[in-house]
Design a protein around this motif. Sequence first.
Motif, PDB file in Angstrom:
ATOM      1  N   GLY A  87       0.824  -1.201   0.000  1.00  0.00           N
ATOM      2  CA  GLY A  87       0.000   0.000   0.000  1.00  0.00           C
ATOM      3  C   GLY A  87       0.853   1.244   0.000  1.00  0.00           C
ATOM      4  N   ARG A  88       0.282   2.301   0.514  1.00  0.00           N
ATOM      5  CA  ARG A  88       0.977   3.580   0.432  1.00  0.00           C
ATOM      6  C   ARG A  88       2.225   3.629   1.305  1.00  0.00           C
ATOM      7  NH1 ARG A  88      -2.734   8.209   3.248  1.00  0.00           N
ATOM      8  NH2 ARG A  88      -2.704   7.418   5.369  1.00  0.00           N
ATOM      9  N   ALA A  89       2.238   2.924   2.410  1.00  0.00           N
ATOM     10  CA  ALA A  89       3.413   2.951   3.274  1.00  0.00           C
ATOM     11  C   ALA A  89       4.604   2.264   2.613  1.00  0.00           C
ATOM     12  CB  ALA A  89       3.115   2.300   4.616  1.00  0.00           C
ATOM     13  N   ARG A  90       4.384   1.113   2.028  1.00  0.00           N
ATOM     14  CA  ARG A  90       5.499   0.411   1.380  1.00  0.00           C
ATOM     15  C   ARG A  90       5.996   1.190   0.164  1.00  0.00           C
ATOM     16  NH1 ARG A  90       7.693  -3.772   3.106  1.00  0.00           N
ATOM     17  NH2 ARG A  90       5.819  -4.598   4.070  1.00  0.00           N
ATOM     18  N   ALA A  91       5.081   1.779  -0.592  1.00  0.00           N
ATOM     19  CA  ALA A  91       5.488   2.588  -1.745  1.00  0.00           C
ATOM     20  C   ALA A  91       6.300   3.799  -1.283  1.00  0.00           C
ATOM     21  CB  ALA A  91       4.267   3.024  -2.534  1.00  0.00           C
ATOM     22  N   ALA A  92       5.850   4.456  -0.218  1.00  0.00           N
ATOM     23  CA  ALA A  92       6.592   5.592   0.324  1.00  0.00           C
ATOM     24  C   ALA A  92       7.941   5.139   0.880  1.00  0.00           C
ATOM     25  CB  ALA A  92       5.776   6.295   1.401  1.00  0.00           C
ATOM     26  N   LEU A  93       7.984   3.938   1.424  1.00  0.00           N
ATOM     27  CA  LEU A  93       9.248   3.395   1.933  1.00  0.00           C
ATOM     28  C   LEU A  93      10.260   3.243   0.798  1.00  0.00           C
ATOM     29  CD1 LEU A  93      11.032   2.217   4.153  1.00  0.00           C
ATOM     30  CD2 LEU A  93       9.851   0.017   3.821  1.00  0.00           C
ATOM     31  N   VAL A  94       9.830   2.728  -0.335  1.00  0.00           N
ATOM     32  CA  VAL A  94      10.744   2.601  -1.485  1.00  0.00           C
ATOM     33  C   VAL A  94      11.262   3.981  -1.873  1.00  0.00           C
ATOM     34  CG1 VAL A  94      10.908   1.996  -3.942  1.00  0.00           C
ATOM     35  CG2 VAL A  94       9.702   0.476  -2.359  1.00  0.00           C
ATOM     36  N   TYR A  95      10.360   4.929  -1.994  1.00  0.00           N
ATOM     37  CA  TYR A  95      10.745   6.299  -2.349  1.00  0.00           C
ATOM     38  C   TYR A  95      11.749   6.860  -1.337  1.00  0.00           C
ATOM     39  CZ  TYR A  95      10.127  11.355  -3.031  1.00  0.00           C
ATOM     40  OH  TYR A  95      10.330  12.691  -3.226  1.00  0.00           O
ATOM     41  N   ALA A  96      11.476   6.678  -0.053  1.00  0.00           N
ATOM     42  CA  ALA A  96      12.365   7.188   0.994  1.00  0.00           C
ATOM     43  C   ALA A  96      13.722   6.490   0.964  1.00  0.00           C
ATOM     44  CB  ALA A  96      11.706   7.026   2.362  1.00  0.00           C
ATOM     45  N   LEU A  97      13.717   5.194   0.731  1.00  0.00           N
ATOM     46  CA  LEU A  97      14.996   4.470   0.656  1.00  0.00           C
ATOM     47  C   LEU A  97      15.843   4.985  -0.501  1.00  0.00           C
ATOM     48  CD1 LEU A  97      13.673   0.899   1.486  1.00  0.00           C
ATOM     49  CD2 LEU A  97      15.372   2.183   2.836  1.00  0.00           C
ATOM     50  N   VAL A  98      15.225   5.233  -1.637  1.00  0.00           N
ATOM     51  CA  VAL A  98      15.968   5.778  -2.784  1.00  0.00           C
ATOM     52  C   VAL A  98      16.523   7.147  -2.435  1.00  0.00           C
ATOM     53  CG1 VAL A  98      15.753   6.651  -5.157  1.00  0.00           C
ATOM     54  CG2 VAL A  98      14.729   4.453  -4.546  1.00  0.00           C
ATOM     55  N   ARG A  99      15.666   8.012  -1.905  1.00  0.00           N
ATOM     56  CA  ARG A  99      16.111   9.376  -1.583  1.00  0.00           C
ATOM     57  C   ARG A  99      17.184   9.399  -0.501  1.00  0.00           C
ATOM     58  NH1 ARG A  99      12.083  13.559  -0.227  1.00  0.00           N
ATOM     59  NH2 ARG A  99      13.998  14.729   0.040  1.00  0.00           N
ATOM     60  N   SER A 100      17.138   8.436   0.416  1.00  0.00           N
ATOM     61  CA  SER A 100      18.127   8.416   1.495  1.00  0.00           C
ATOM     62  C   SER A 100      19.433   7.748   1.067  1.00  0.00           C
ATOM     63  CB  SER A 100      17.555   7.704   2.723  1.00  0.00           C
ATOM     64  OG  SER A 100      17.424   6.312   2.484  1.00  0.00           O
ATOM     65  N   GLY A 101      19.441   7.166  -0.125  1.00  0.00           N
ATOM     66  CA  GLY A 101      20.666   6.561  -0.645  1.00  0.00           C
ATOM     67  C   GLY A 101      20.777   5.061  -0.443  1.00  0.00           C
ATOM     68  N   ASP A 102      19.736   4.406   0.008  1.00  0.00           N
ATOM     69  CA  ASP A 102      19.778   2.964   0.244  1.00  0.00           C
ATOM     70  C   ASP A 102      19.182   2.224  -0.962  1.00  0.00           C
ATOM     71  OD1 ASP A 102      19.674   0.340   1.121  1.00  0.00           O
ATOM     72  OD2 ASP A 102      18.605   0.798   2.986  1.00  0.00           O
ATOM     73  N   ALA A 103      19.980   2.113  -2.025  1.00  0.00           N
ATOM     74  CA  ALA A 103      19.514   1.468  -3.259  1.00  0.00           C
ATOM     75  C   ALA A 103      19.202  -0.009  -3.029  1.00  0.00           C
ATOM     76  CB  ALA A 103      20.556   1.625  -4.360  1.00  0.00           C
ATOM     77  N   ALA A 104      20.033  -0.689  -2.258  1.00  0.00           N
ATOM     78  CA  ALA A 104      19.804  -2.119  -2.012  1.00  0.00           C
ATOM     79  C   ALA A 104      18.502  -2.336  -1.242  1.00  0.00           C
ATOM     80  CB  ALA A 104      20.987  -2.720  -1.248  1.00  0.00           C
ATOM     81  N   GLY A 105      18.248  -1.504  -0.242  1.00  0.00           N
ATOM     82  CA  GLY A 105      17.006  -1.608   0.512  1.00  0.00           C
ATOM     83  C   GLY A 105      15.796  -1.316  -0.359  1.00  0.00           C
ATOM     84  N   ALA A 106      15.916  -0.305  -1.222  1.00  0.00           N
ATOM     85  CA  ALA A 106      14.820   0.044  -2.128  1.00  0.00           C
ATOM     86  C   ALA A 106      14.540  -1.093  -3.100  1.00  0.00           C
ATOM     87  CB  ALA A 106      15.149   1.327  -2.889  1.00  0.00           C
ATOM     88  N   LYS A 107      15.595  -1.686  -3.623  1.00  0.00           N
ATOM     89  CA  LYS A 107      15.426  -2.799  -4.567  1.00  0.00           C
ATOM     90  C   LYS A 107      14.735  -3.977  -3.885  1.00  0.00           C
ATOM     91  CE  LYS A 107      17.967  -5.665  -7.860  1.00  0.00           C
ATOM     92  NZ  LYS A 107      16.898  -5.661  -8.823  1.00  0.00           N
TER      93      LYS A 107
END
Length: 174
Positions: free
Chosen positions: A113-133
């Motif tokens: 849902g919206r939380a997981r989607a926002a989490l991906v966005y936040a991980l990318v913006r924070s520099g955690d590419a592996a976590g976002a992937k």
Amino acid sequence: WLRLRLLPESAKDARAVAKTQLDDAARRAKVAADRAAEVAPDDPAVTRAKVDALRLADDRAVARTLAPRLSSGTLAPETAYVLAALDLGEASPPWPTVLERLRLAATAETTPGRARAALVYALVRSGDAAGAKAEVERMASSPRPHPLLAELRAIVPDPAAGGDAGVKDAGADG
């Protein structure tokens, strides 16, 4: 809100549609929150709805004045999402807090849902590419993938390449 942040600046028509949809959603959310406040002004769920509606309307300053009423004690997942999303609108979000809150909120979702989607966005913006992937792959494996899955995949840099998929900061978009 998130769709607007995920769309590239070059997608002017799609951005215009997303902005119109966001403005409409923000207007409806504010009306609903105001009506709820007339009935139960001290209800934390009403305050949460009001903060979220103000965030959607890009009225973060007023939302911030209400946010302290939500952050006392243990956060419920929905409250964690609202506070994290509010922080995501800032130029320099407090990443550890944002990520912790979004992870908490995502645990309560039965489908992405919206939380997981926002989490991906936040991980990318924070520099955690592996976590976002990893989060995008978790979303992709769901029986009902998130409607923004393609856009989220597009912003996730390849952790092996150390590259940037191009998420800048659309913090002023609501």
